[in-house]
Design a protein around this motif. Structure first.
Motif, mmCIF file in Angstrom:
data_model
loop_
_atom_site.group_PDB
_atom_site.id
_atom_site.type_symbol
_atom_site.label_atom_id
_atom_site.label_comp_id
_atom_site.label_asym_id
_atom_site.label_seq_id
_atom_site.Cartn_x
_atom_site.Cartn_y
_atom_site.Cartn_z
ATOM 1 N N ARG A 1 8.674 -0.512 -0.183
ATOM 2 C CA ARG A 1 8.003 -0.585 -1.590
ATOM 3 C C ARG A 1 9.292 -0.021 -2.533
ATOM 4 O O ARG A 1 9.454 -0.752 -3.469
ATOM 5 C CB ARG A 1 7.161 0.730 -1.707
ATOM 6 N N THR A 2 10.333 0.671 -1.781
ATOM 7 C CA THR A 2 11.525 0.826 -2.872
ATOM 8 C C THR A 2 12.320 -0.174 -2.825
ATOM 9 O O THR A 2 12.727 -0.508 -4.109
ATOM 10 C CB THR A 2 12.492 2.261 -2.027
ATOM 11 N N VAL B 1 4.041 -1.898 3.591
ATOM 12 C CA VAL B 1 4.300 -1.165 1.976
ATOM 13 C C VAL B 1 5.180 -0.178 2.013
ATOM 14 O O VAL B 1 6.197 -0.048 1.174
ATOM 15 C CB VAL B 1 2.853 -1.137 1.529
ATOM 16 N N ASP B 2 4.731 1.101 2.669
ATOM 17 C CA ASP B 2 5.795 2.226 2.602
ATOM 18 C C ASP B 2 6.924 1.969 3.037
ATOM 19 O O ASP B 2 7.923 2.546 2.333
ATOM 20 C CB ASP B 2 5.066 3.231 3.707
#
Lengths: 197, 196
Positions: free
Chosen positions: B31-32, B27-28
Protein backbone atom coordinates in the motif's frame (compact mmCIF):
# COMPACT_ATOMS: atom_id res chain seq x y z
CA UNK A 1 28.63 22.71 -3.52
CA UNK A 2 26.72 20.76 -6.17
CA UNK A 3 26.56 17.77 -3.84
CA UNK A 4 25.03 19.88 -1.10
CA UNK A 5 22.46 21.26 -3.49
CA UNK A 6 21.71 17.78 -4.85
CA UNK A 7 21.17 16.60 -1.30
CA UNK A 8 18.68 19.38 -0.71
CA UNK A 9 16.95 18.56 -4.01
CA UNK A 10 16.69 14.88 -3.06
CA UNK A 11 15.41 15.78 0.41
CA UNK A 12 12.71 18.00 -0.99
CA UNK A 13 11.75 15.39 -3.60
CA UNK A 14 11.48 12.77 -0.86
CA UNK A 15 9.40 15.13 1.20
CA UNK A 16 7.00 15.63 -1.70
CA UNK A 17 6.27 11.90 -1.87
CA UNK A 18 6.32 11.28 1.88
CA UNK A 19 3.28 9.81 3.51
CA UNK A 20 1.33 6.60 3.58
CA UNK A 21 -2.30 5.63 3.79
CA UNK A 22 -3.86 5.23 7.20
CA UNK A 23 -4.55 1.91 8.90
CA UNK A 24 -8.08 1.65 7.53
CA UNK A 25 -6.87 1.67 3.97
CA UNK A 26 -6.89 -2.11 3.62
CA UNK A 27 -10.36 -2.31 5.13
CA UNK A 28 -11.65 0.25 2.65
CA UNK A 29 -10.15 -1.60 -0.31
CA UNK A 30 -11.56 -4.95 0.82
CA UNK A 31 -14.95 -3.38 1.47
CA UNK A 32 -15.02 -2.05 -2.07
CA UNK A 33 -14.02 -5.45 -3.42
CA UNK A 34 -16.73 -7.21 -1.42
CA UNK A 35 -19.37 -4.72 -2.46
CA UNK A 36 -18.47 -5.36 -6.06
CA UNK A 37 -17.85 -1.67 -6.61
CA UNK A 38 -16.11 -0.81 -9.80
CA UNK A 39 -13.36 1.72 -10.23
CA UNK A 40 -14.75 5.16 -9.51
CA UNK A 41 -15.41 7.30 -12.45
CA UNK A 42 -13.99 10.70 -12.35
CA UNK A 43 -17.21 12.63 -11.79
CA UNK A 44 -15.43 15.87 -11.20
CA UNK A 45 -13.96 15.64 -14.68
CA UNK A 46 -17.40 14.80 -16.01
CA UNK A 47 -18.71 18.08 -14.62
CA UNK A 48 -16.23 19.85 -16.85
CA UNK A 49 -16.52 17.63 -19.88
CA UNK A 50 -20.34 17.71 -20.01
CA UNK A 51 -20.67 21.49 -20.51
CA UNK A 52 -17.87 21.41 -23.05
CA UNK A 53 -19.65 18.67 -24.98
CA UNK A 54 -22.91 20.63 -24.86
CA UNK A 55 -21.14 23.75 -26.14
CA UNK A 56 -19.61 21.73 -28.96
CA UNK A 57 -23.04 20.37 -29.93
CA UNK A 58 -24.53 23.86 -29.98
CA UNK A 59 -21.65 25.10 -32.14
CA UNK A 60 -22.20 22.23 -34.57
CA UNK A 61 -25.95 22.93 -34.70
CA UNK A 62 -25.36 26.62 -35.44
CA UNK A 63 -22.85 25.79 -38.14
CA UNK A 64 -25.28 23.31 -39.66
CA UNK A 65 -28.16 25.76 -39.73
CA UNK A 66 -25.95 28.42 -41.32
CA UNK A 67 -24.90 25.94 -43.92
CA UNK A 68 -28.55 25.38 -44.90
CA UNK A 69 -29.15 29.09 -45.45
CA UNK A 70 -26.09 29.48 -47.63
CA UNK A 71 -26.99 29.04 -51.33
CA UNK A 72 -25.57 26.05 -53.02
CA UNK A 73 -23.33 26.64 -55.98
CA UNK A 74 -25.69 26.26 -58.88
CA UNK A 75 -26.28 27.49 -62.38
CA UNK A 76 -28.01 30.49 -60.92
CA UNK A 77 -24.99 31.58 -58.97
CA UNK A 78 -22.72 30.70 -61.81
CA UNK A 79 -24.68 32.90 -64.19
CA UNK A 80 -24.76 35.81 -61.76
CA UNK A 81 -21.05 35.60 -61.02
CA UNK A 82 -18.92 35.31 -64.11
CA UNK A 83 -15.98 34.22 -62.01
CA UNK A 84 -17.80 31.03 -61.11
CA UNK A 85 -18.70 30.10 -64.63
CA UNK A 86 -17.79 26.70 -65.81
CA UNK A 87 -14.93 26.04 -68.12
CA UNK A 88 -17.38 25.28 -70.88
CA UNK A 89 -19.06 28.63 -70.64
CA UNK A 90 -15.68 30.31 -70.53
CA UNK A 91 -14.79 28.56 -73.75
CA UNK A 92 -18.01 29.84 -75.23
CA UNK A 93 -16.98 33.37 -74.42
CA UNK A 94 -13.77 32.91 -76.33
CA UNK A 95 -15.57 32.10 -79.55
CA UNK A 96 -15.58 34.86 -82.18
CA UNK A 97 -18.50 37.19 -81.80
CA UNK A 98 -21.03 37.68 -84.49
CA UNK A 99 -21.13 40.92 -86.34
CA UNK A 100 -24.84 41.34 -85.83
CA UNK A 101 -25.07 44.37 -83.54
CA UNK A 102 -28.32 43.18 -81.96
CA UNK A 103 -26.79 39.96 -80.84
CA UNK A 104 -24.15 41.86 -78.90
CA UNK A 105 -26.67 43.84 -76.90
CA UNK A 106 -27.60 41.96 -73.74
CA UNK A 107 -31.25 41.72 -73.00
CA UNK A 108 -31.63 41.94 -69.21
CA UNK A 109 -35.11 40.54 -69.20
CA UNK A 110 -34.24 37.47 -71.16
CA UNK A 111 -31.25 36.93 -68.90
CA UNK A 112 -33.34 36.95 -65.76
CA UNK A 113 -35.88 34.66 -67.32
CA UNK A 114 -33.14 32.28 -68.22
CA UNK A 115 -31.97 32.22 -64.61
CA UNK A 116 -35.33 31.46 -63.09
CA UNK A 117 -37.58 28.50 -63.41
CA UNK A 118 -40.90 28.89 -65.25
CA UNK A 119 -42.76 28.78 -61.95
CA UNK A 120 -40.66 31.58 -60.61
CA UNK A 121 -41.12 33.58 -63.74
CA UNK A 122 -44.87 33.32 -63.38
CA UNK A 123 -44.54 34.51 -59.83
CA UNK A 124 -42.72 37.56 -61.05
CA UNK A 125 -45.84 38.60 -62.85
CA UNK A 126 -47.87 38.35 -59.67
CA UNK A 127 -45.81 39.79 -56.80
CA UNK A 128 -48.23 38.57 -54.13
CA UNK A 129 -47.42 35.00 -54.99
CA UNK A 130 -43.76 35.54 -55.39
CA UNK A 131 -42.32 34.32 -52.08
CA UNK A 132 -44.29 31.07 -52.04
CA UNK A 133 -43.58 30.39 -55.65
CA UNK A 134 -39.93 31.09 -55.17
CA UNK A 135 -39.77 28.60 -52.34
CA UNK A 136 -41.55 25.99 -54.44
CA UNK A 137 -39.22 26.60 -57.29
CA UNK A 138 -36.10 26.45 -55.25
CA UNK A 139 -36.72 25.12 -51.77
CA UNK A 140 -33.03 24.99 -50.92
CA UNK A 141 -32.02 28.55 -51.60
CA UNK A 142 -33.80 31.22 -49.60
CA UNK A 143 -31.62 33.82 -51.20
CA UNK A 144 -33.79 33.67 -54.30
CA UNK A 145 -36.75 34.77 -52.18
CA UNK A 146 -34.88 37.87 -51.16
CA UNK A 147 -34.16 38.84 -54.75
CA UNK A 148 -36.01 42.00 -55.87
CA UNK A 149 -38.58 41.65 -58.67
CA UNK A 150 -37.15 42.06 -62.08
CA UNK A 151 -37.45 45.38 -63.82
CA UNK A 152 -39.15 45.54 -67.18
CA UNK A 153 -36.88 47.58 -69.36
CA UNK A 154 -37.36 48.22 -73.01
CA UNK A 155 -34.73 46.92 -75.26
CA UNK A 156 -32.08 49.48 -75.95
CA UNK A 157 -31.40 48.01 -79.35
CA UNK A 158 -31.20 50.83 -81.83
CA UNK A 159 -33.12 50.73 -85.02
CA UNK A 160 -30.89 50.60 -88.06
CA UNK A 161 -30.26 53.99 -89.61
CA UNK A 162 -32.13 54.47 -92.83
CA UNK A 163 -29.96 55.13 -95.81
CA UNK A 164 -30.32 58.83 -96.49
CA UNK A 165 -29.56 60.83 -99.59
CA UNK A 166 -26.05 60.99 -100.78
CA UNK A 167 -24.10 63.92 -99.44
CA UNK A 168 -23.75 66.16 -102.44
CA UNK A 169 -20.90 68.47 -101.89
CA UNK A 170 -20.39 71.36 -104.30
CA UNK A 171 -17.37 70.94 -106.47
CA UNK A 172 -14.47 73.05 -105.36
CA UNK A 173 -12.97 75.62 -107.66
CA UNK A 174 -9.65 74.80 -109.20
CA UNK A 175 -7.10 77.04 -107.50
CA UNK A 176 -5.10 79.39 -109.66
CA UNK A 177 -1.58 78.26 -110.46
CA UNK A 178 1.16 79.73 -108.38
CA UNK A 179 4.09 81.24 -110.26
CA UNK A 180 7.30 80.74 -108.39
CA UNK A 181 10.58 82.31 -109.44
CA UNK A 182 13.43 79.83 -109.79
CA UNK A 183 16.10 80.02 -107.09
CA UNK A 184 19.68 80.91 -107.89
CA UNK A 185 22.34 78.22 -107.68
CA UNK A 186 23.96 78.63 -104.21
CA UNK A 187 27.21 76.96 -105.35
CA UNK A 188 27.81 79.58 -107.94
CA UNK A 189 27.22 82.28 -105.35
CA UNK A 190 29.86 80.80 -103.02
CA UNK A 191 32.39 80.62 -105.76
CA UNK A 192 31.91 84.24 -106.45
CA UNK A 193 32.19 85.32 -102.82
CA UNK A 194 35.32 83.25 -101.96
CA UNK A 195 37.60 83.15 -104.89
CA UNK A 196 40.53 80.79 -104.59
CA UNK A 197 43.93 82.35 -104.29
CA UNK B 1 -2.19 -18.30 9.64
CA UNK B 2 1.03 -16.34 9.44
CA UNK B 3 1.78 -14.90 6.03
CA UNK B 4 5.19 -13.48 6.84
CA UNK B 5 7.08 -16.12 4.85
CA UNK B 6 4.54 -16.43 2.10
CA UNK B 7 5.64 -14.98 -1.22
CA UNK B 8 3.62 -12.58 -3.27
CA UNK B 9 3.15 -15.26 -5.92
CA UNK B 10 1.60 -17.61 -3.34
CA UNK B 11 -0.69 -14.87 -2.11
CA UNK B 12 -1.73 -14.12 -5.70
CA UNK B 13 -2.56 -17.79 -6.22
CA UNK B 14 -4.66 -17.87 -3.08
CA UNK B 15 -6.37 -14.61 -3.96
CA UNK B 16 -7.25 -15.99 -7.37
CA UNK B 17 -8.89 -18.91 -5.61
CA UNK B 18 -11.11 -16.46 -3.78
CA UNK B 19 -9.23 -15.87 -0.55
CA UNK B 20 -9.84 -12.24 0.38
CA UNK B 21 -7.38 -12.39 3.26
CA UNK B 22 -4.59 -13.23 0.85
CA UNK B 23 -5.36 -10.17 -1.20
CA UNK B 24 -5.61 -8.17 2.01
CA UNK B 25 -2.07 -9.22 2.81
CA UNK B 26 -0.93 -8.03 -0.62
CA UNK B 27 -2.62 -4.70 0.06
CA UNK B 28 -0.81 -4.42 3.36
CA UNK B 29 2.53 -5.20 1.81
CA UNK B 30 2.35 -2.76 -1.06
CA UNK B 31 0.00 0.00 0.00
CA UNK B 32 2.79 2.47 0.78
CA UNK B 33 4.54 1.93 -2.54
CA UNK B 34 1.27 2.29 -4.42
CA UNK B 35 0.27 5.32 -2.43
CA UNK B 36 3.58 7.10 -2.95
CA UNK B 37 3.55 6.44 -6.67
CA UNK B 38 0.10 8.02 -6.82
CA UNK B 39 1.29 10.90 -4.66
CA UNK B 40 4.26 11.50 -6.97
CA UNK B 41 1.92 11.72 -9.92
CA UNK B 42 -0.91 13.68 -8.32
CA UNK B 43 0.69 15.73 -5.58
CA UNK B 44 -2.37 15.52 -3.38
CA UNK B 45 -2.87 13.11 -0.50
CA UNK B 46 -6.63 12.84 -1.05
CA UNK B 47 -6.20 12.13 -4.74
CA UNK B 48 -3.41 9.67 -4.01
CA UNK B 49 -5.65 7.78 -1.58
CA UNK B 50 -8.41 7.48 -4.18
CA UNK B 51 -6.01 6.47 -6.93
CA UNK B 52 -4.35 3.87 -4.69
CA UNK B 53 -7.70 2.31 -3.80
CA UNK B 54 -8.69 2.22 -7.46
CA UNK B 55 -5.36 0.61 -8.31
CA UNK B 56 -5.87 -2.23 -5.82
CA UNK B 57 -9.43 -2.72 -6.97
CA UNK B 58 -8.33 -2.92 -10.58
CA UNK B 59 -5.47 -5.26 -9.72
CA UNK B 60 -7.89 -7.58 -7.92
CA UNK B 61 -10.15 -7.71 -10.96
CA UNK B 62 -7.20 -8.34 -13.24
CA UNK B 63 -5.44 -10.95 -11.13
CA UNK B 64 -6.07 -13.53 -13.82
CA UNK B 65 -4.00 -11.52 -16.29
CA UNK B 66 -0.94 -11.50 -14.01
CA UNK B 67 1.46 -13.94 -15.66
CA UNK B 68 4.40 -13.57 -13.33
CA UNK B 69 6.81 -12.21 -15.96
CA UNK B 70 7.60 -9.34 -13.63
CA UNK B 71 7.19 -9.24 -9.87
CA UNK B 72 3.74 -8.66 -8.47
CA UNK B 73 4.93 -5.36 -7.04
CA UNK B 74 6.11 -4.09 -10.44
CA UNK B 75 2.86 -5.24 -12.05
CA UNK B 76 0.82 -3.55 -9.34
CA UNK B 77 2.85 -0.34 -9.53
CA UNK B 78 2.33 -0.18 -13.28
CA UNK B 79 -1.43 -0.36 -12.75
CA UNK B 80 -1.24 2.23 -9.99
CA UNK B 81 0.82 4.60 -12.10
CA UNK B 82 -1.61 4.37 -15.01
CA UNK B 83 -4.52 5.03 -12.68
CA UNK B 84 -2.77 8.06 -11.26
CA UNK B 85 -1.79 9.40 -14.66
CA UNK B 86 -5.36 9.03 -15.90
CA UNK B 87 -6.50 11.11 -12.99
CA UNK B 88 -3.79 13.67 -13.61
CA UNK B 89 -4.86 14.03 -17.21
CA UNK B 90 -8.37 15.06 -16.29
CA UNK B 91 -9.05 18.70 -17.04
CA UNK B 92 -9.53 19.87 -13.51
CA UNK B 93 -6.21 18.64 -12.32
CA UNK B 94 -4.36 20.48 -15.01
CA UNK B 95 -4.50 23.57 -12.83
CA UNK B 96 -3.60 22.04 -9.50
CA UNK B 97 -1.93 18.87 -10.53
CA UNK B 98 1.55 18.83 -9.13
CA UNK B 99 2.49 18.97 -5.49
CA UNK B 100 0.49 21.99 -4.50
CA UNK B 101 1.20 21.94 -0.79
CA UNK B 102 -1.43 23.57 1.33
CA UNK B 103 -0.37 26.36 3.65
CA UNK B 104 -0.10 24.02 6.63
CA UNK B 105 2.16 21.70 4.64
CA UNK B 106 4.34 24.64 3.72
CA UNK B 107 4.54 25.67 7.36
CA UNK B 108 5.33 22.15 8.43
CA UNK B 109 8.09 21.92 5.86
CA UNK B 110 9.48 25.24 7.02
CA UNK B 111 9.49 24.05 10.61
CA UNK B 112 11.32 20.90 9.60
CA UNK B 113 13.87 22.97 7.75
CA UNK B 114 14.35 25.13 10.83
CA UNK B 115 15.11 22.05 12.85
CA UNK B 116 17.59 20.82 10.26
CA UNK B 117 19.30 24.13 9.63
CA UNK B 118 22.07 25.87 11.45
CA UNK B 119 21.58 27.71 14.68
CA UNK B 120 21.59 31.31 13.51
CA UNK B 121 18.31 32.92 12.40
CA UNK B 122 19.93 34.01 9.13
CA UNK B 123 20.96 30.46 8.31
CA UNK B 124 17.51 29.18 9.22
CA UNK B 125 15.83 31.72 6.96
CA UNK B 126 18.26 31.07 4.11
CA UNK B 127 17.76 27.32 4.34
CA UNK B 128 13.98 27.67 4.39
CA UNK B 129 14.11 29.92 1.36
CA UNK B 130 16.34 27.47 -0.47
CA UNK B 131 14.00 24.55 0.18
CA UNK B 132 11.03 26.59 -0.92
CA UNK B 133 12.85 27.52 -4.13
CA UNK B 134 13.76 23.87 -4.73
CA UNK B 135 10.13 22.85 -4.22
CA UNK B 136 9.00 25.45 -6.74
CA UNK B 137 11.65 24.41 -9.22
CA UNK B 138 10.61 20.75 -8.96
CA UNK B 139 6.97 21.73 -9.50
CA UNK B 140 7.88 23.51 -12.69
CA UNK B 141 9.90 20.65 -14.17
CA UNK B 142 8.44 18.84 -17.15
CA UNK B 143 6.27 15.87 -16.10
CA UNK B 144 8.77 13.34 -17.45
CA UNK B 145 11.66 14.73 -15.40
CA UNK B 146 9.59 15.42 -12.30
CA UNK B 147 8.04 11.94 -12.24
CA UNK B 148 11.43 10.28 -12.54
CA UNK B 149 12.96 12.45 -9.81
CA UNK B 150 10.09 12.00 -7.34
CA UNK B 151 9.81 8.26 -7.88
CA UNK B 152 13.56 7.80 -7.60
CA UNK B 153 13.73 9.80 -4.37
CA UNK B 154 10.68 8.27 -2.73
CA UNK B 155 12.83 5.36 -1.59
CA UNK B 156 10.18 2.80 -2.53
CA UNK B 157 11.29 1.75 -5.98
CA UNK B 158 14.32 0.56 -7.83
CA UNK B 159 15.13 1.89 -11.27
CA UNK B 160 13.63 -1.28 -12.77
CA UNK B 161 10.31 -0.55 -11.11
CA UNK B 162 10.38 3.06 -12.25
CA UNK B 163 11.27 1.98 -15.79
CA UNK B 164 8.29 -0.38 -15.82
CA UNK B 165 5.97 2.30 -14.48
CA UNK B 166 7.11 5.00 -16.88
CA UNK B 167 7.59 2.55 -19.73
CA UNK B 168 11.17 3.65 -20.34
CA UNK B 169 14.58 1.97 -20.15
CA UNK B 170 16.55 2.19 -16.94
CA UNK B 171 19.22 4.32 -18.64
CA UNK B 172 16.60 6.84 -19.64
CA UNK B 173 15.24 6.99 -16.11
CA UNK B 174 18.71 7.63 -14.72
CA UNK B 175 19.30 10.37 -17.27
CA UNK B 176 15.97 12.00 -16.39
CA UNK B 177 16.80 12.03 -12.70
CA UNK B 178 20.17 13.60 -13.40
CA UNK B 179 18.67 16.10 -15.85
CA UNK B 180 15.97 17.02 -13.33
CA UNK B 181 18.63 17.83 -10.74
CA UNK B 182 20.60 19.86 -13.27
CA UNK B 183 17.54 21.89 -14.23
CA UNK B 184 16.66 22.57 -10.61
CA UNK B 185 20.24 23.73 -9.96
CA UNK B 186 20.03 25.98 -13.01
CA UNK B 187 16.83 27.58 -11.74
CA UNK B 188 18.39 28.12 -8.32
CA UNK B 189 21.45 29.69 -9.91
CA UNK B 190 19.36 32.04 -12.03
CA UNK B 191 17.27 33.08 -9.05
CA UNK B 192 20.41 33.78 -7.01
CA UNK B 193 19.86 31.06 -4.41
CA UNK B 194 23.20 29.47 -5.20
CA UNK B 195 26.41 30.99 -6.53
CA UNK B 196 27.58 30.62 -10.12
Amino acid sequence: MNNDIDRVIDDVARELTAGEPDGAFKARVLARIESGESVRRNWRAAWIIAPLAAAALIAIAITWSHRDVRPKPSAEVGALHPSSQTAASRTENLEPRTTNPESRIPNPKSRILRLRSPELSRAMADPSEAPQARRRANPVSDVAVLAPPSLTVDSIALAPIAAGDSLQLPQLDTPASLDIAPLENPRTENQNENPEP
Amino acid sequence: VSTVCVTDADLVTRARQGDPAAFGELVDRHRTAVYRAALAALGSHAEAEDAAQDAFLLAYRRLDTFRGDASFKTWLLTIAWHQAINRRRSLRRVWRRMVEPRPDEEREAALESVADAGPTPEAVAAHAQLRSAVRNAIRHLSPALRDALLLAQSGEYGYDDIGAMLNAPVGTIKWRVSEARRKVREVLRKSGHIDE
